[in-house]
Enzyme design. Structure first.
Site, PDB file in Angstrom:
ATOM      1  N   ASN A   9      44.624  32.717  41.235  1.00  0.00           N
ATOM      2  CA  ASN A   9      43.272  32.241  41.252  1.00  0.00           C
ATOM      3  C   ASN A   9      42.998  31.763  39.856  1.00  0.00           C
ATOM      4  O   ASN A   9      42.533  32.695  38.952  1.00  0.00           O
ATOM      5  CB  ASN A   9      42.283  33.323  41.818  1.00  0.00           C
ATOM      6  CG  ASN A   9      40.757  32.877  41.748  1.00  0.00           C
ATOM      7  OD1 ASN A   9      40.562  31.720  41.722  1.00  0.00           O
ATOM      8  ND2 ASN A   9      39.773  33.776  42.064  1.00  0.00           N
ATOM      9  N   LYS A  11      40.540  30.383  38.998  1.00  0.00           N
ATOM     10  CA  LYS A  11      38.895  30.229  38.753  1.00  0.00           C
ATOM     11  C   LYS A  11      38.233  28.961  38.046  1.00  0.00           C
ATOM     12  O   LYS A  11      38.971  27.984  38.361  1.00  0.00           O
ATOM     13  CB  LYS A  11      38.437  31.634  38.015  1.00  0.00           C
ATOM     14  CG  LYS A  11      38.887  32.949  38.608  1.00  0.00           C
ATOM     15  CD  LYS A  11      38.354  34.156  38.049  1.00  0.00           C
ATOM     16  CE  LYS A  11      39.065  35.308  38.807  1.00  0.00           C
ATOM     17  NZ  LYS A  11      38.436  36.588  38.301  1.00  0.00           N
ATOM     18  N   HIS A  96      35.259  35.664  47.463  1.00  0.00           N
ATOM     19  CA  HIS A  96      35.502  36.372  46.330  1.00  0.00           C
ATOM     20  C   HIS A  96      34.500  37.045  45.541  1.00  0.00           C
ATOM     21  O   HIS A  96      33.061  36.566  45.889  1.00  0.00           O
ATOM     22  CB  HIS A  96      36.037  35.313  45.171  1.00  0.00           C
ATOM     23  CG  HIS A  96      36.650  35.832  43.981  1.00  0.00           C
ATOM     24  ND1 HIS A  96      35.987  36.539  42.919  1.00  0.00           N
ATOM     25  CD2 HIS A  96      37.875  36.322  43.671  1.00  0.00           C
ATOM     26  CE1 HIS A  96      36.756  37.052  41.958  1.00  0.00           C
ATOM     27  NE2 HIS A  96      37.988  36.665  42.621  1.00  0.00           N
ATOM     28  N   GLU A  98      33.184  37.340  42.786  1.00  0.00           N
ATOM     29  CA  GLU A  98      32.157  36.395  41.887  1.00  0.00           C
ATOM     30  C   GLU A  98      31.223  35.176  42.879  1.00  0.00           C
ATOM     31  O   GLU A  98      30.251  35.153  42.401  1.00  0.00           O
ATOM     32  CB  GLU A  98      33.217  35.523  41.041  1.00  0.00           C
ATOM     33  CG  GLU A  98      33.700  36.427  40.007  1.00  0.00           C
ATOM     34  CD  GLU A  98      34.897  36.035  39.372  1.00  0.00           C
ATOM     35  OE1 GLU A  98      35.427  34.807  39.823  1.00  0.00           O
ATOM     36  OE2 GLU A  98      35.741  36.830  38.941  1.00  0.00           O
ATOM     37  N   GLU A 168      40.061  43.587  46.068  1.00  0.00           N
ATOM     38  CA  GLU A 168      39.831  43.341  44.653  1.00  0.00           C
ATOM     39  C   GLU A 168      38.454  44.243  44.431  1.00  0.00           C
ATOM     40  O   GLU A 168      37.294  43.881  44.372  1.00  0.00           O
ATOM     41  CB  GLU A 168      39.176  41.912  44.248  1.00  0.00           C
ATOM     42  CG  GLU A 168      40.640  40.911  44.686  1.00  0.00           C
ATOM     43  CD  GLU A 168      40.468  39.767  43.925  1.00  0.00           C
ATOM     44  OE1 GLU A 168      41.551  39.488  43.192  1.00  0.00           O
ATOM     45  OE2 GLU A 168      39.457  39.095  43.847  1.00  0.00           O
ATOM     46  N   GLY A 174      39.116  41.256  35.504  1.00  0.00           N
ATOM     47  CA  GLY A 174      39.085  40.739  34.259  1.00  0.00           C
ATOM     48  C   GLY A 174      38.525  41.801  33.292  1.00  0.00           C
ATOM     49  O   GLY A 174      38.207  41.321  32.312  1.00  0.00           O
ATOM     50  N   SER A 214      42.900  42.628  37.334  1.00  0.00           N
ATOM     51  CA  SER A 214      43.870  42.973  36.151  1.00  0.00           C
ATOM     52  C   SER A 214      45.351  43.294  36.347  1.00  0.00           C
ATOM     53  O   SER A 214      45.983  44.275  35.701  1.00  0.00           O
ATOM     54  CB  SER A 214      43.230  44.118  35.255  1.00  0.00           C
ATOM     55  OG  SER A 214      42.091  43.901  34.755  1.00  0.00           O
TER      56      SER A 214
HETATM   57  P1  13P Z   1      41.931  39.232  37.053  1.00  0.00           P
HETATM   58  O1  13P Z   1      43.439  39.336  37.297  1.00  0.00           O
HETATM   59  O2  13P Z   1      41.645  38.100  35.894  1.00  0.00           O
HETATM   60  O3  13P Z   1      41.338  40.626  36.695  1.00  0.00           O
HETATM   61  O4  13P Z   1      41.141  38.459  38.312  1.00  0.00           O
HETATM   62  C1  13P Z   1      41.261  39.176  39.544  1.00  0.00           C
HETATM   63  C2  13P Z   1      40.720  38.017  40.622  1.00  0.00           C
HETATM   64  O5  13P Z   1      39.638  37.955  40.410  1.00  0.00           O
HETATM   65  C3  13P Z   1      41.411  37.130  41.350  1.00  0.00           C
HETATM   66  O6  13P Z   1      40.660  36.771  42.355  1.00  0.00           O
END
Ligand code: 13P
Length: 251
Positions: A9, A11, A96, A98, A168, A174, A214
């Protein structure tokens, strides 16, 4: 047997030329992967056509990061499922954290989006996961179970063939704080139990459940060794082709 998947992803990262270069590098390096591991990249909308072109002839799948909850029409700024298919996508990520957190994505909207995506022939990577407060209050099982049921219990066993789940934990995204393999495994096992209660053991057993948060080359091996973890949804580490491929090689 269920599929093992590593999805990146991206983002809101990379320009179009940067994304195309990254996709080309991933496609070239994906040649050495075992056949049972599927790689997918999810660039921003603006990159999809060019990245589809860059991935042509490779085994890397293409995913969107979201889709509209309407079929077409006067919905300024939205991107419809048919547009994604015509741009070369075979997957879309939905729900997601976010999007849930910053853009008001509700389970009700996710049901609509999932219906549209499946009817257009897209596979869905549905994200679920608790935040830090919920984890600290010991509510993580309840939250994940609730999100899973609220969306997926509107679908059939047949639909489940085209749905992948990504667990997740929001506190691990992150932050560099990965869930331990045990913490992830117990949630994955719980999701599978929830699926079995509605769709039966076979569907539960055949559903791919990814871990995200992560995940990196150094911890992927331990996570993927868990019986109910079938791969990863990778954020930061998917922006470097070598790290992304190293994660896929961790199976
Ligand atoms: P990170 O791997 O940067 O923690 O992000 C995970 C994520 O949100 C994948 O959709």
């Amino acid at each position: 047997m269920r599929k093992q998947i590593v999805a990146g992803n991206w983002k809101m990262n990379t320009t179009v030329p940067e994304g195309v270069a990254l996709a080309k590098e991933v496609a070239a390096k994906a040649k050495n992967l075992p056949a049972n591991v599927e790689l997918v990249v999810a660039p921003p909308f603006t990159h999809l056509c060019s990245v589809a072109e860059a991935l042509k002839g490779s085994c890397v799948g293409l995913s969107a990061q979201n889709c509209a909850d309407k079929e077409k029409g006067a919905y300024t700024g939205e991107v419809a499922v048919d547009m994604l298919v015509s741009a070369g996508c075979n997957y879309t990520i939905l729900g997601h954290s976010e999007r849930r957190q910053y853009y008001g994505e509700t389970d009700e909207k996710l049901v609509e989006k999932t219906k549209l995506a499946l009817s257009a022939g897209l596979k869905v990577i549905l994200c679920v996961g608790e935040n830090l407060d919920e984890r600290e209050a010991g509510k993580h099982f309840e939250i994940v179970e609730g999100q899973t049921k609220a969306v997926l219990f509107n679908f059939t066993a047949e639909d489940m063939k085209n749905i992948v789940i990504a667990y997740e934990p929001v506190w691990a995204i992150g932050t560099g704080k990965t869930a331990t393999a045990e913490q992830a495994e117990e949630i994955h096992a719980c999701i599978r139990k929830v699926l079995a209660s509605k769709f039966g053991a076979q569907v539960a057993d055949d559903t791919t459940i990814l871990y995200g948060g992560s995940c990196k080359p150094s911890n992927a091996k331990e996570l993927f060794a868990q019986p109910d973890i079938d791969g990863g949804l990778i954020g930061g580490a998917s922006l470097k082709a070598d790290d992304f491929i190293a994660i896929a090689l961790a199976f």
